[in-house]
Design an enzyme around this catalytic site. Structure first.
Site, PDB file in Angstrom:
ATOM      1  N   GLU A 258       4.795  -5.143   7.045  1.00  0.00           N
ATOM      2  CA  GLU A 258       4.023  -4.086   7.719  1.00  0.00           C
ATOM      3  C   GLU A 258       4.469  -3.859   9.157  1.00  0.00           C
ATOM      4  O   GLU A 258       4.391  -2.758   9.691  1.00  0.00           O
ATOM      5  CB  GLU A 258       2.517  -4.434   7.706  1.00  0.00           C
TER       6      GLU A 258
ATOM      7  N   GLY B 180       0.632  -5.141   0.845  1.00  0.00           N
ATOM      8  CA  GLY B 180      -0.545  -5.274  -0.011  1.00  0.00           C
ATOM      9  C   GLY B 180      -0.203  -5.896  -1.355  1.00  0.00           C
ATOM     10  O   GLY B 180      -1.050  -6.542  -1.986  1.00  0.00           O
TER      11      GLY B 180
ATOM     12  N   ALA C 154       0.856  -1.177   0.000  1.00  0.00           N
ATOM     13  CA  ALA C 154       0.000   0.000   0.000  1.00  0.00           C
ATOM     14  C   ALA C 154       0.898   1.235   0.000  1.00  0.00           C
ATOM     15  O   ALA C 154       2.038   1.181   0.471  1.00  0.00           O
ATOM     16  CB  ALA C 154      -0.876  -0.015   1.245  1.00  0.00           C
TER      17      ALA C 154
ATOM     18  N   GLU D 203      -0.295  -9.466  -0.767  1.00  0.00           N
ATOM     19  CA  GLU D 203      -1.694  -9.847  -0.544  1.00  0.00           C
ATOM     20  C   GLU D 203      -2.472  -9.901  -1.862  1.00  0.00           C
ATOM     21  O   GLU D 203      -3.304 -10.785  -2.062  1.00  0.00           O
ATOM     22  CB  GLU D 203      -2.334  -8.877   0.460  1.00  0.00           C
TER      23      GLU D 203
END
Ligand code: CO8
Length: 257
Positions: free
Chosen positions: A131, A108, A65, A111
């Site tokens: 993260e 992300g 992200a 993911e």
């Protein structure tokens, strides 16, 4: 002209979707996620698309992200952005998704790779959930999908230390399908996509749906679900064609109905 941050192509029965923010290693900002979901849903609704390959660049699939967008956000702002609804929409795409990964797939990015149905990695690929190193934890499925893919021990290590794993480790752990030299990673993903696209599309979609069902149901309910999809396929022209072609010792011609 600003470059598109999501670039799609469609040829034959295969579509490609490229994440294209190279200066920030394809960090997944809001704008990119909006465009990605729209692109995937549009392709998913197109009966001429039978498999979708998602990729970034040789250096990065996606580095996660966009941290600049999240750094100052309050919980309420995060809630109001409602980003995970968008991730859920990707999860509901019925067309098979293949991730072609080279370079980093982090946070992300990892993911997103794990939402895909199959993963082709270049030998330079690195996967991670870093993260924890910026004070948070995976939020788009990392703790769930990674654990199911590689097991508790490696998932815990990756999530609690943020350690990246190599393509070799990812293959040994069952996270990815294959490792290929970097110059062939996209072509190898396309080749796999062509193999999927050469199969009867309704059966492919129902088979994908049935495999995914196994992640969130009991074996018993999953078996019932599988059985219903199996019965349903007996209503398709492609089932009749597939079995007739086998008995007549010829190649089937799929109609997609
Ligand atoms: N967000 C924003 N910018 C980024 C990101 C990112 N995730 N990753 C890299 N960039 C930028 C860098 O800031 C740098 O920009 P600039 O040139 O302007 O300084 C540029 O990309 C190139 O990066 P580096 O210079 O750092 O390149 P290196 O080769 O030295 O390092 C790394 C590459 C290791 C990938 C490094 O950039 C890095 O650690 N990036 C951050 C990885 C990370 O922590 N990812 C997790 C983010 S959090 C997350 O994904 C939560 C997901 C939750 C679900 C989504 C809901 C929103």
């Amino acid at each position: 002209m600003p470059e598109n941050i999501v670039v799609t192509t469609h040829e034959g029965f295969i579509a490609t979707v490229q994440l294209n923010r190279p200066k920030v290693l394809n960090a997944l900002n809001l704008e990119l996620m909006v465009e990605l979901v729209e692109a995937l849903e549009t392709l998913d609704a197109n009966p001429d698309v039978r498999c979708i390959v998602i990729h970034g660049s040789e250096r990065a699939f996606a580095a996660g992200a966009d941290i600049t967008e999240m750094a100052a956000a309050s919980p309420t702002e995060m809630l109001q952005r409602d980003q995970f609804t968008r991730w859920d929409r990707i999860r509901r795409v019925k067309t098979p998704l293949i991730a072609a990964v080279s370079g980093v797939a982090l946070g992300g990015g990892c993911e997103l790779v794990m939402i895909c149905d199959m993963i082709v990695a270049s030998e330079t690929a690195r996967f991670g959930q870093p993260e924890i190193n910026i004070g948070v934890m995976p939020g788009a499925g990392g703790t769930q999908r990674l654990t199911r893919a590689v097991g508790k021990a490696l998932a815990m290590e990756m999530v609690l230390t943020g350690r990246m794993i190599t393509a070799e480790e990812a293959k040994a752990g069952g996270l990815i399908n294959m490792i290929v030299p970097v110059e062939f990673y996209l072509e190898s993903a396309m080749k796999l996509a062509r193999e999927v696209a050469a199969r009867p599309p309704i059966a492919v979609r129902l088979a994908k749906e049935s495999v995914l069902k196994s992640f969130d149901t009991t074996v018993n309910d999953g078996l019932e679900f599988e059985r219903k999809n199996f019965y349903l396929l007996f209503d398709t022209d492609d089932m009749k064609e597939g079995m007739a072609a086998f008995l007549e010792k010829r190649k089937p011609e799929w109609k997609g109905r």
